[in-house]
Design a protein around this motif. Structure first.
Motif, PDB file in Angstrom:
ATOM      1  N   PRO A 137       0.806  -1.237   0.000  1.00  0.00           N
ATOM      2  CA  PRO A 137       0.000   0.000   0.000  1.00  0.00           C
ATOM      3  C   PRO A 137       0.832   1.276   0.000  1.00  0.00           C
ATOM      4  O   PRO A 137       0.302   2.359  -0.264  1.00  0.00           O
ATOM      5  CB  PRO A 137      -0.824  -0.123   1.287  1.00  0.00           C
ATOM      6  CG  PRO A 137      -0.049  -1.060   2.158  1.00  0.00           C
ATOM      7  CD  PRO A 137       0.623  -2.021   1.230  1.00  0.00           C
ATOM      8  N   ARG A 138       2.120   1.169   0.270  1.00  0.00           N
ATOM      9  CA  ARG A 138       2.964   2.373   0.275  1.00  0.00           C
ATOM     10  C   ARG A 138       3.312   2.840  -1.129  1.00  0.00           C
ATOM     11  O   ARG A 138       3.681   3.997  -1.330  1.00  0.00           O
ATOM     12  CB  ARG A 138       4.264   2.096   1.037  1.00  0.00           C
ATOM     13  CG  ARG A 138       4.074   1.739   2.494  1.00  0.00           C
ATOM     14  CD  ARG A 138       5.390   1.299   3.102  1.00  0.00           C
ATOM     15  NE  ARG A 138       5.903   0.093   2.449  1.00  0.00           N
ATOM     16  CZ  ARG A 138       7.111  -0.430   2.680  1.00  0.00           C
ATOM     17  NH1 ARG A 138       7.920   0.162   3.533  1.00  0.00           N
ATOM     18  NH2 ARG A 138       7.497  -1.529   2.060  1.00  0.00           N
ATOM     19  N   PHE A 139       3.202   1.934  -2.107  1.00  0.00           N
ATOM     20  CA  PHE A 139       3.706   2.221  -3.444  1.00  0.00           C
ATOM     21  C   PHE A 139       2.575   2.309  -4.470  1.00  0.00           C
ATOM     22  O   PHE A 139       1.576   1.594  -4.380  1.00  0.00           O
ATOM     23  CB  PHE A 139       4.698   1.133  -3.881  1.00  0.00           C
ATOM     24  CG  PHE A 139       5.856   0.944  -2.941  1.00  0.00           C
ATOM     25  CD1 PHE A 139       6.554   2.042  -2.461  1.00  0.00           C
ATOM     26  CD2 PHE A 139       6.241  -0.322  -2.522  1.00  0.00           C
ATOM     27  CE1 PHE A 139       7.626   1.880  -1.584  1.00  0.00           C
ATOM     28  CE2 PHE A 139       7.301  -0.497  -1.654  1.00  0.00           C
ATOM     29  CZ  PHE A 139       7.995   0.614  -1.178  1.00  0.00           C
ATOM     30  N   GLU A 140       2.760   3.198  -5.440  1.00  0.00           N
ATOM     31  CA  GLU A 140       1.872   3.300  -6.601  1.00  0.00           C
ATOM     32  C   GLU A 140       2.718   3.036  -7.838  1.00  0.00           C
ATOM     33  O   GLU A 140       3.649   3.792  -8.137  1.00  0.00           O
ATOM     34  CB  GLU A 140       1.233   4.690  -6.695  1.00  0.00           C
ATOM     35  CG  GLU A 140       0.248   5.011  -5.588  1.00  0.00           C
ATOM     36  CD  GLU A 140      -1.097   4.322  -5.782  1.00  0.00           C
ATOM     37  OE1 GLU A 140      -1.294   3.691  -6.850  1.00  0.00           O
ATOM     38  OE2 GLU A 140      -1.945   4.418  -4.875  1.00  0.00           O
ATOM     39  N   LEU A 141       2.407   1.962  -8.551  1.00  0.00           N
ATOM     40  CA  LEU A 141       3.179   1.587  -9.736  1.00  0.00           C
ATOM     41  C   LEU A 141       2.496   2.112 -10.998  1.00  0.00           C
ATOM     42  O   LEU A 141       1.327   1.819 -11.240  1.00  0.00           O
ATOM     43  CB  LEU A 141       3.292   0.060  -9.813  1.00  0.00           C
ATOM     44  CG  LEU A 141       4.716  -0.519  -9.849  1.00  0.00           C
ATOM     45  CD1 LEU A 141       5.439  -0.128  -8.576  1.00  0.00           C
ATOM     46  CD2 LEU A 141       4.680  -2.031  -9.990  1.00  0.00           C
ATOM     47  N   ALA A 142       3.221   2.890 -11.778  1.00  0.00           N
ATOM     48  CA  ALA A 142       2.708   3.379 -13.067  1.00  0.00           C
ATOM     49  C   ALA A 142       3.293   2.493 -14.155  1.00  0.00           C
ATOM     50  O   ALA A 142       4.470   2.618 -14.512  1.00  0.00           O
ATOM     51  CB  ALA A 142       3.105   4.834 -13.279  1.00  0.00           C
ATOM     52  N   ARG A 143       2.498   1.589 -14.655  1.00  0.00           N
ATOM     53  CA  ARG A 143       2.991   0.617 -15.631  1.00  0.00           C
ATOM     54  C   ARG A 143       3.394   1.303 -16.934  1.00  0.00           C
ATOM     55  O   ARG A 143       2.840   2.351 -17.302  1.00  0.00           O
ATOM     56  CB  ARG A 143       1.909  -0.421 -15.919  1.00  0.00           C
ATOM     57  CG  ARG A 143       1.524  -1.260 -14.701  1.00  0.00           C
ATOM     58  CD  ARG A 143       2.580  -2.300 -14.400  1.00  0.00           C
ATOM     59  NE  ARG A 143       2.164  -3.215 -13.342  1.00  0.00           N
ATOM     60  CZ  ARG A 143       2.703  -4.404 -13.139  1.00  0.00           C
ATOM     61  NH1 ARG A 143       3.675  -4.818 -13.932  1.00  0.00           N
ATOM     62  NH2 ARG A 143       2.288  -5.171 -12.150  1.00  0.00           N
ATOM     63  N   PRO A 144       4.343   0.711 -17.672  1.00  0.00           N
ATOM     64  CA  PRO A 144       4.737   1.287 -18.971  1.00  0.00           C
ATOM     65  C   PRO A 144       3.552   1.387 -19.921  1.00  0.00           C
ATOM     66  O   PRO A 144       2.616   0.585 -19.866  1.00  0.00           O
ATOM     67  CB  PRO A 144       5.785   0.289 -19.489  1.00  0.00           C
ATOM     68  CG  PRO A 144       6.324  -0.365 -18.259  1.00  0.00           C
ATOM     69  CD  PRO A 144       5.158  -0.456 -17.313  1.00  0.00           C
ATOM     70  N   THR A 145       3.607   2.390 -20.799  1.00  0.00           N
ATOM     71  CA  THR A 145       2.564   2.599 -21.794  1.00  0.00           C
ATOM     72  C   THR A 145       3.010   2.034 -23.133  1.00  0.00           C
ATOM     73  O   THR A 145       4.201   1.833 -23.376  1.00  0.00           O
ATOM     74  CB  THR A 145       2.260   4.100 -21.955  1.00  0.00           C
ATOM     75  OG1 THR A 145       3.476   4.786 -22.290  1.00  0.00           O
ATOM     76  CG2 THR A 145       1.715   4.672 -20.662  1.00  0.00           C
ATOM     77  N   ALA A 146       2.058   1.783 -24.014  1.00  0.00           N
ATOM     78  CA  ALA A 146       2.379   1.240 -25.337  1.00  0.00           C
ATOM     79  C   ALA A 146       3.136   2.273 -26.154  1.00  0.00           C
ATOM     80  O   ALA A 146       2.675   3.394 -26.346  1.00  0.00           O
ATOM     81  CB  ALA A 146       1.100   0.836 -26.059  1.00  0.00           C
ATOM     82  N   ALA A 147       4.324   1.899 -26.600  1.00  0.00           N
ATOM     83  CA  ALA A 147       5.146   2.789 -27.424  1.00  0.00           C
ATOM     84  C   ALA A 147       6.303   1.976 -27.975  1.00  0.00           C
ATOM     85  O   ALA A 147       6.466   0.797 -27.659  1.00  0.00           O
ATOM     86  CB  ALA A 147       5.665   3.973 -26.604  1.00  0.00           C
ATOM     87  N   HIS A 148       7.116   2.600 -28.812  1.00  0.00           N
ATOM     88  CA  HIS A 148       8.255   1.915 -29.401  1.00  0.00           C
ATOM     89  C   HIS A 148       9.437   1.945 -28.444  1.00  0.00           C
ATOM     90  O   HIS A 148       9.777   2.976 -27.877  1.00  0.00           O
ATOM     91  CB  HIS A 148       8.636   2.558 -30.731  1.00  0.00           C
ATOM     92  CG  HIS A 148       7.643   2.282 -31.811  1.00  0.00           C
ATOM     93  ND1 HIS A 148       7.593   1.096 -32.495  1.00  0.00           N
ATOM     94  CD2 HIS A 148       6.645   3.042 -32.308  1.00  0.00           C
ATOM     95  CE1 HIS A 148       6.611   1.135 -33.381  1.00  0.00           C
ATOM     96  NE2 HIS A 148       6.021   2.307 -33.285  1.00  0.00           N
ATOM     97  N   SER A 149      10.083   0.800 -28.294  1.00  0.00           N
ATOM     98  CA  SER A 149      11.244   0.689 -27.424  1.00  0.00           C
ATOM     99  C   SER A 149      12.442   1.386 -28.046  1.00  0.00           C
ATOM    100  O   SER A 149      12.696   1.268 -29.245  1.00  0.00           O
ATOM    101  CB  SER A 149      11.568  -0.790 -27.185  1.00  0.00           C
ATOM    102  OG  SER A 149      12.854  -0.945 -26.635  1.00  0.00           O
ATOM    103  N   ALA A 150      13.203   2.111 -27.210  1.00  0.00           N
ATOM    104  CA  ALA A 150      14.433   2.740 -27.698  1.00  0.00           C
ATOM    105  C   ALA A 150      15.478   1.689 -28.044  1.00  0.00           C
ATOM    106  O   ALA A 150      16.360   1.918 -28.870  1.00  0.00           O
ATOM    107  CB  ALA A 150      14.982   3.693 -26.638  1.00  0.00           C
ATOM    108  N   ALA A 151      15.385   0.501 -27.414  1.00  0.00           N
ATOM    109  CA  ALA A 151      16.381  -0.542 -27.642  1.00  0.00           C
ATOM    110  C   ALA A 151      16.115  -1.332 -28.914  1.00  0.00           C
ATOM    111  O   ALA A 151      17.028  -1.639 -29.676  1.00  0.00           O
ATOM    112  CB  ALA A 151      16.418  -1.488 -26.438  1.00  0.00           C
ATOM    113  N   THR A 152      14.845  -1.681 -29.158  1.00  0.00           N
ATOM    114  CA  THR A 152      14.528  -2.565 -30.279  1.00  0.00           C
ATOM    115  C   THR A 152      13.788  -1.884 -31.411  1.00  0.00           C
ATOM    116  O   THR A 152      13.751  -2.395 -32.524  1.00  0.00           O
ATOM    117  CB  THR A 152      13.665  -3.743 -29.790  1.00  0.00           C
ATOM    118  OG1 THR A 152      12.376  -3.243 -29.390  1.00  0.00           O
ATOM    119  CG2 THR A 152      14.316  -4.450 -28.610  1.00  0.00           C
ATOM    120  N   GLY A 153      13.156  -0.738 -31.122  1.00  0.00           N
ATOM    121  CA  GLY A 153      12.312  -0.097 -32.126  1.00  0.00           C
ATOM    122  C   GLY A 153      10.952  -0.738 -32.232  1.00  0.00           C
ATOM    123  O   GLY A 153      10.079  -0.262 -32.950  1.00  0.00           O
TER     124      GLY A 153
END
Length: 465
Positions: A137-153
């Protein structure tokens, strides 16, 4: 807090954003050793005007243990962005650095933006650590959003941005995630407020001195705008007698232009390049509307009127210049191609992170010369340059010539340069009129009228100079 994830390189940008949007908030930044390889501590300190805390134990004596001081000082903590290594150690309760120990001790809510590499979703171990943090309960996780990865494209996801993390913390803190913006003139009012994750709603309504009300954009008109373009031709819903747009940013290019940050020229330049490319697609599109661009039409009505402002302009410009401008206004109303009809820095909204540049479109969609669109934006950049040269403006932090070049590079070489320059003068004159009528006349008007006479004489050539 910043860790050794690539997203930490944007930390100075977000600190600048935080300073403009939450000016009353005191911000301190702590960096892990990995973070210092990706972002300059000097830049971070300059943005916050406070020393950077480094996540390491030192031999320096201190009256209060650093982890205790950090844990008790903060009303809220954001980890932007968090590497898998950092997340795993936090989930396991490891406390071998001051930051990890402070996060275990603090009573403040903690927002975390995980930075997950491609393939992380296939790891049971990583999934377990994320679930542990999610359940705490101490933490709020903001999950990644859909987008292109800088590593793989590839579409592997992008770390949640700071506004998204703050919106998650807002309920815990009992405050709104962002203040609503409200600004405008006697001609038009604008209100901006958050609309879901990383999106914003822009409502534009008629100002009290606007001579005609706003009207809905017909669906058949909106359907003429191309969709597969670098910048999105965003068309409005008609709500509360105004035009309501949805965009991925909270600030227009006009607003960004006056912010002193090293990333701003690239942000605006990229946005203008995308707008240039998109206008080329629009100008090459089939279809037409019966309307002509409203700006030159408004200017022509003023020139043919008998207001005090028109009398003062005529005294400086003379009959020949007035006739020249009338002819240019009639040129702007000639049949041509489908045009935006009112491209401006205020109608261009760069995205905060993911998403396309927004170009508010529809109400001014017209048929006319393609060069009118080009000149309308170049005329605005020209005016800013001239204001700075005359000392009317305190100073634009960024090079408007380079921004104009980025816009034209996006559009491409095939356009009538002379016609574009004349259109830039029309935009300058229209804004001169609009500012005087809808904002007010000030003591700079004589200088503006003289400058306008010079621009008419040279047919706006400095717009491309």
């Amino acid at each position: 807090m910043g860790t050794g994830a690539l997203g930490v390189s944007m930390l100075p940008f977000w600190l600048n954003w935080l300073r403009h949007n939450y000016p009353d908030v005191t911000v301190r930044v702590a960096l892990t050793r990995g973070a210092t390889r990706l972002v300059s501590p000097q830049a971070v300190a300059a943005m916050t005007r406070t020393p950077v805390f480094f996540d390491e134990w030192t031999e320096e004596p201190a009256p209060v243990a650093p982890h205790v001081e950090l844990a008790e000082w903060a009303d809220a903590i954001v980890v932007q962005a968090a590497t898998v290594h950092f997340l795993s150690r936090l989930a396991l309760g490891l406390t071998d650095t001051p930051l990890l120990l402070a996060l275990q001790l603090t009573a403040a809510p903690v927002g975390i933006a995980p930075s997950l590499p491609p393939g992380a979703e296939r790891s049971p171990t990583i999934a377990t650590h994320l679930s542990t943090l999610d359940a705490d309960p101490r933490f709020e996780l903001a999950r990644p959003t859909a987008a292109h990865s800088a590593a793989t494209g590839g579409p592997d996801g992008e770390t949640a941005d700071l506004p998204t993390v703050l919106s998650l913390l807002s309920t815990r803190l009992g405050v709104a995630p962002q203040a609503e913006l409200d600004f405008g003139t006697g001609f038009q009012r604008t209100r901006v407020h958050p609309d879901g994750d990383s999106a914003f709603r822009w409502l534009r309504t008629a100002g009290p001195q606007r001579p005609e009300p706003l009207t809905p954009v017909p669906a058949q008109v909106a359907a003429l705008l191309p969709t597969d373009t670098p910048a999105e031709f965003a068309t409005p819903e008609f709500i509360h007698s105004g035009h309501s747009y949805r965009a991925s940013g909270r600030s227009s290019a006009a607003d960004w232009l006056f912010r002193e940050h090293p990333n701003v020229p690239a942000l605006i330049g990229s946005a203008l390049h995308a707008v240039g490319r998109s206008l080329r697609v629009l100008h090459d599109s089939p279809g037409a509307v019966s309307a002509t661009a409203p700006g030159p039409a408004r200017l022509l009505r003023w020139l043919d009127g008998d207001s005090e402002l028109r009398t003062r302009a005529a005294a400086v410009w003379g009959t020949q210049r007035l006739d020249t401008v009338r002819y240019w206004c009639s040129w702007a109303a000639r049949p041509g191609t489908l045009i935006h009809g009112g491209v401006s820095l205020a109608s261009i909204v760069p995205p905060l992170t993911a998403g396309r540049v927004g170009l508010f479109s529809g109400p001014e969609l017209a048929t006319g010369p393609a060069e009118l669109d080009l000149g309308w934006l170049l005329g605005e950049l020209l005016e800013l340059r001239e204001q700075e040269r005359l000392g009317v403006l305190a100073g634009v932090p960024h090079d408007c010539r380079r921004l104009a070049e980025a816009f034209l590079r996006g559009y491409g070489p095939d356009f009538d340069a002379a016609a574009t320059c004349r259109a830039a003068v029309l935009r300058f004159l229209t804004h001169l009129h609009d500012h005087a009528v809808y904002v007010g006349v000030n003591d700079q008007l004589p200088r503006y009228l003289t400058l306008a006479a010079d621009l008419i004489d040279e047919e706006g050539k400095r717009a491309l100079g």
